[in-house]
Write a protein that holds these residues in place. Structure first.
Motif, PDB file in Angstrom:
ATOM      1  N   TYR A  14     112.742  43.391 -32.095  1.00  0.00           N
ATOM      2  CA  TYR A  14     113.017  42.082 -32.700  1.00  0.00           C
ATOM      3  C   TYR A  14     111.904  41.083 -32.398  1.00  0.00           C
ATOM      4  O   TYR A  14     111.515  40.278 -33.257  1.00  0.00           O
ATOM      5  N   LYS A  15     111.352  41.146 -31.197  1.00  0.00           N
ATOM      6  CA  LYS A  15     110.295  40.201 -30.832  1.00  0.00           C
ATOM      7  C   LYS A  15     109.035  40.417 -31.676  1.00  0.00           C
ATOM      8  O   LYS A  15     108.206  39.527 -31.802  1.00  0.00           O
ATOM      9  N   LYS A  16     108.930  41.601 -32.267  1.00  0.00           N
ATOM     10  CA  LYS A  16     107.754  41.891 -33.093  1.00  0.00           C
ATOM     11  C   LYS A  16     108.007  41.672 -34.579  1.00  0.00           C
ATOM     12  O   LYS A  16     107.139  41.173 -35.296  1.00  0.00           O
ATOM     13  N   ASN A  17     109.204  42.075 -35.054  1.00  0.00           N
ATOM     14  CA  ASN A  17     109.437  41.982 -36.504  1.00  0.00           C
ATOM     15  C   ASN A  17     110.440  40.903 -36.902  1.00  0.00           C
ATOM     16  O   ASN A  17     110.699  40.714 -38.090  1.00  0.00           O
ATOM     17  N   LYS A  18     111.035  40.195 -35.918  1.00  0.00           N
ATOM     18  CA  LYS A  18     111.976  39.090 -36.142  1.00  0.00           C
ATOM     19  C   LYS A  18     113.252  39.532 -36.866  1.00  0.00           C
ATOM     20  O   LYS A  18     113.973  38.713 -37.415  1.00  0.00           O
ATOM     21  N   THR A  19     113.544  40.811 -36.860  1.00  0.00           N
ATOM     22  CA  THR A  19     114.788  41.322 -37.435  1.00  0.00           C
ATOM     23  C   THR A  19     115.826  41.444 -36.333  1.00  0.00           C
ATOM     24  O   THR A  19     115.574  42.071 -35.308  1.00  0.00           O
ATOM     25  N   LYS A  49     121.923  42.564 -38.043  1.00  0.00           N
ATOM     26  CA  LYS A  49     122.894  41.521 -37.776  1.00  0.00           C
ATOM     27  C   LYS A  49     122.927  40.529 -38.933  1.00  0.00           C
ATOM     28  O   LYS A  49     121.883  40.147 -39.466  1.00  0.00           O
ATOM     29  N   GLY A  50     124.123  40.129 -39.319  1.00  0.00           N
ATOM     30  CA  GLY A  50     124.260  39.141 -40.380  1.00  0.00           C
ATOM     31  C   GLY A  50     124.440  39.729 -41.756  1.00  0.00           C
ATOM     32  O   GLY A  50     124.402  38.994 -42.749  1.00  0.00           O
ATOM     33  N   GLU A  51     124.658  41.053 -41.853  1.00  0.00           N
ATOM     34  CA  GLU A  51     124.926  41.636 -43.163  1.00  0.00           C
ATOM     35  C   GLU A  51     126.164  40.989 -43.770  1.00  0.00           C
ATOM     36  O   GLU A  51     127.136  40.698 -43.080  1.00  0.00           O
ATOM     37  N   TYR A  52     126.129  40.757 -45.071  1.00  0.00           N
ATOM     38  CA  TYR A  52     127.211  40.041 -45.747  1.00  0.00           C
ATOM     39  C   TYR A  52     128.497  40.863 -45.736  1.00  0.00           C
ATOM     40  O   TYR A  52     128.505  42.035 -46.094  1.00  0.00           O
ATOM     41  N   SER A  53     129.595  40.224 -45.332  1.00  0.00           N
ATOM     42  CA  SER A  53     130.884  40.899 -45.223  1.00  0.00           C
ATOM     43  C   SER A  53     131.633  40.958 -46.549  1.00  0.00           C
ATOM     44  O   SER A  53     132.603  41.711 -46.694  1.00  0.00           O
ATOM     45  N   GLY A  54     131.192  40.138 -47.505  1.00  0.00           N
ATOM     46  CA  GLY A  54     131.907  40.053 -48.773  1.00  0.00           C
ATOM     47  C   GLY A  54     132.957  38.961 -48.790  1.00  0.00           C
ATOM     48  O   GLY A  54     133.676  38.793 -49.778  1.00  0.00           O
ATOM     49  N   ALA A  61     115.952  51.716 -38.881  1.00  0.00           N
ATOM     50  CA  ALA A  61     114.592  52.176 -38.581  1.00  0.00           C
ATOM     51  C   ALA A  61     113.684  50.972 -38.345  1.00  0.00           C
ATOM     52  O   ALA A  61     113.545  50.110 -39.207  1.00  0.00           O
ATOM     53  N   THR A  62     113.100  50.900 -37.155  1.00  0.00           N
ATOM     54  CA  THR A  62     112.155  49.826 -36.852  1.00  0.00           C
ATOM     55  C   THR A  62     110.713  50.299 -37.022  1.00  0.00           C
ATOM     56  O   THR A  62     109.839  49.529 -37.374  1.00  0.00           O
ATOM     57  N   ASN A  63     110.480  51.590 -36.726  1.00  0.00           N
ATOM     58  CA  ASN A  63     109.132  52.181 -36.766  1.00  0.00           C
ATOM     59  C   ASN A  63     108.160  51.424 -35.863  1.00  0.00           C
ATOM     60  O   ASN A  63     106.964  51.352 -36.134  1.00  0.00           O
ATOM     61  N   ILE A  64     108.706  50.840 -34.798  1.00  0.00           N
ATOM     62  CA  ILE A  64     107.892  50.100 -33.827  1.00  0.00           C
ATOM     63  C   ILE A  64     107.923  50.838 -32.497  1.00  0.00           C
ATOM     64  O   ILE A  64     109.003  51.113 -31.963  1.00  0.00           O
ATOM     65  N   ASN A  65     106.778  51.170 -31.980  1.00  0.00           N
ATOM     66  CA  ASN A  65     106.702  51.836 -30.680  1.00  0.00           C
ATOM     67  C   ASN A  65     106.841  50.812 -29.552  1.00  0.00           C
ATOM     68  O   ASN A  65     106.133  49.798 -29.534  1.00  0.00           O
ATOM     69  N   ILE A  66     107.769  51.090 -28.646  1.00  0.00           N
ATOM     70  CA  ILE A  66     107.941  50.248 -27.466  1.00  0.00           C
ATOM     71  C   ILE A  66     106.971  50.733 -26.397  1.00  0.00           C
ATOM     72  O   ILE A  66     107.009  51.895 -25.994  1.00  0.00           O
TER      73      ILE A  66
END
Length: 275
Positions: free
Chosen positions: A152-157, A173-178, A125-130
């Motif tokens: 991503y350009k707005k929230n840097k996620t 992206k980048g969630e820990y794989s364990g 969920a970004t909750n950002i309107n394009i």
């Protein structure tokens, strides 16, 4: 297979199997070889056809669902080889036309998936309107990635699309794989590379009338490498300074690791590396 409604376990006939994917290979694939012995009456031969659904399990964990997209079969004894790609392949090859305004990437994704008959999984969920997104003959995949890139350009996620079985999902992206890799334990070799060929250390900002309205720069980088400049044109609803900074590029550093295989190392997820 002849009967499309029956699942066949062909594990005992497999001579090799490769499960692969990468950040640039959006559709994960399974390549496998099957024993082919047409004249051996004691051998249970199997017919695999284009479009057949392939399930790949590791222990009891289902890692892949896809359809056969390529095959190579021979009348001689030996092996037949097959390639299956997951359902992301549909989004990569199917084009759409949409003109979205003031909707979230989640809603855009739901619309595209519905059009292409692909199941929806869990969407970040970004909750950002394009403000605006025109998909004029773009692939479904590029449309969805483009929508989340605007968020991503707005929230840097950073976001990454993945297939979970037959369902399309978007994860951070980048969630820990364990997975933890150590040179003294499970790593056989590491190589660190650095490349400054694509450095960008100064960005000029222009408005819609072609007037220069700002500049962002990395003075330390300029002193070290000289000026490597890019241009950013303002977009409605986007912070210009933040967007311009996203165009800045430092020297690229790449670590290459050879290690004992771990099925959890999937592209897009992160690992801890101790060297």
């Amino acid at each position: 297979a002849t009967n499309k409604n029956v699942a066949y376990n062909i594990t005992q006939l497999i001579t090799s199997i490769t499960w692969s994917g990468s950040a640039k290979q959006a559709s994960r694939k399974v390549e496998f070889s099957v024993i082919n012995s047409p004249f051996d009456g004691n051998m249970s031969n199997v017919t695999v056809e284009s479009g057949d659904i392939v399930y790949f399990h590791f222990d009891s964990d289902k890692k892949f669902v896809g359809r056969v997209t390529a095959l190579s079969c021979s009348s001689k004894p030996g092996v037949n080889t097959y390639t299956a790609k997951d359902y992301m392949n549909i989004l990569l090859r199917s084009k759409v036309y949409f003109n979205f305004k003031n909707v979230t990437p989640e809603k855009i994704t739901e619309k595209v998936l519905s059009t292409l008959g692909t199941k929806k999984g869990s969407l970040c969920a970004t909750n950002i309107n394009i403000t605006k997104l025109l998909a004029d003959g773009e692939t479904g995949y590029k449309t969805l990635v483009g929508a989340y890139y605007k968020a991503y350009k707005k929230n840097k996620t950073r976001y990454m699309p993945v297939m979970e079985g037959t369902s399309f999902s978007v994860i951070k992206k980048g969630e820990y794989s364990g997975v933890r890799l150590r040179l003294s334990e499970n790593v056989t070799e590491t190589t660190l590379e650095e490349n400054a060929e694509n450095v960008v250390n100064k960005v000029l900002i222009y408005d819609e009338n072609g007037k220069k309205v700002g500049t962002v720069s990395d003075e330390d980088s300029v002193a070290l490498f000289g000026i490597y400049q890019d241009i950013y044109k303002k977009e409605q609803g986007v912070n210009a300074d933040s967007a311009a900074k996203q165009l800045m590029k430092s020297p690229e550093k790449t670590a290459k690791v050879s290690a004992i295989g771990d099925i959890r190392c999937v592209s897009g997820k992160s690992i801890y590396l101790y060297d």
